[in-house]
Write a protein that holds these residues in place. Structure first.
Motif, short mmCIF file in Angstrom:
data_model
loop_
_atom_site.label_atom_id
_atom_site.label_comp_id
_atom_site.label_asym_id
_atom_site.label_seq_id
_atom_site.Cartn_x
_atom_site.Cartn_y
_atom_site.Cartn_z
N GLU A 28 -6.95 7.73 1.29
CA GLU A 28 -5.57 7.76 1.79
C GLU A 28 -5.54 7.59 3.30
N ALA A 45 -6.17 -0.34 -3.54
CA ALA A 45 -6.03 0.57 -4.68
C ALA A 45 -7.12 1.64 -4.71
N SER A 46 -8.22 1.43 -3.99
CA SER A 46 -9.36 2.34 -4.15
C SER A 46 -9.82 3.02 -2.86
N ARG A 90 -0.12 3.09 -5.51
CA ARG A 90 -1.35 2.56 -6.07
C ARG A 90 -1.13 2.16 -7.52
N GLY A 94 0.80 -1.21 0.00
CA GLY A 94 0.00 0.00 0.00
C GLY A 94 0.83 1.26 0.00
#
Length: 236
Positions: free
Chosen positions: A74, A70-71, A56, A53
């Motif tokens: 933050e 990835a989605s 991305r 992580g």
């Protein structure tokens, strides 16, 4: 468990687009030990960054326990890293002005652990890697192998589910390399970790149950010697 599906990563260098990862599909079960190997520039460190992580993908999904790293936001991604993922780097990444104990404590600050508890957990973690008598030493007062042990203690002090290592023996001599690998493999078994490591060292790669070879952004998996899956143990 990790599930990577169709992961790509593109970088722009001037007018050129570099395809670091090209449609990577990968499953990493809980408790797996996986080594990623490949030539310089082949995409192995980029893949580890996706798993951790730290970056991305350009497309595709990187799911950890059903959560797509990835989605998510933050803020949530930062929390997942703080709680579940410990990372060890080749260059140790210790803060030179802090003692060994204080360096280990830094991993617990984002989790809101009280100072007294941080100190106790850091001391225990350093003891578990053989540095119980080096708590007040600065990084400059430690050998390379000892600095890497501090980095390992920092990664493990929060009792992560996942341990990632990017060339953890790259700056060490052969004897120290073997000591660090024995320590990491012992901790993998003892704590039931999911352990993923990048290395250029073929002698290390041959020891892992699973080997992912990555070339020009494409991955090939090899099942090697079978090792019993570790069983989770109580936290440090």
């Amino acid at each position: 468990m990790y599930t990577l599906t169709g992961v790509t990563k593109n970088y722009t260098r001037g007018k050129e687009t570099v395809e670091a990862l090209r449609g990577v599909d990968l499953t990493i079960e809980d408790g797996d030990q996986l080594v990623i190997q490949g030539p310089t520039g082949g995409g192995k460190s980029t893949l580890l960054q996706m798993i951790g992580g730290l970056d991305r993908p350009s497309s595709g999904s990187v799911e950890l326990d059903g959560v797509d790293l990835a989605s998510i936001s933050e803020a949530r991604l930062t929390r997942v890293r703080a709680e579940k993922i410990g990372i060890i780097f080749q260059s140790f990444n210790l803060i030179p002005t802090l003692t060994a104990q204080e360096n280990v404590e830094t991993a617990l600050v984002p989790l809101g652990v009280k100072p007294s508890e941080r100190r106790a957990k850091a001391a225990e973690a350093l003891g578990s890697v053989g540095l119980g008598d080096r708590l007040t030493h600065a990084p400059s007062e430690l050998s390379g192998g000892q600095q890497q042990r501090v980095a390992i203690a920092r990664a493990l002090v929060k009792n992560p589910k996942v341990l990632l290592a990017d060339e953890p023996t790259g700056n060490l001599d052969e004897g120290t390399r073997d000591d660090i690998m024995a320590l990491l493999e012992g901790l993998w078994r003892e704590h039931g970790l999911t352990f993923v490591m990048v290395t250029h060292d073929s002698s290390i790669a041959r020891r892992a149950p699973r080997l992912a070879t990555i070339r020009k952004g494409r991955i090939t998996l090899t099942e090697q010697q079978q090792q019993p899956r570790p069983q989770p143990q109580p936290a440090l």
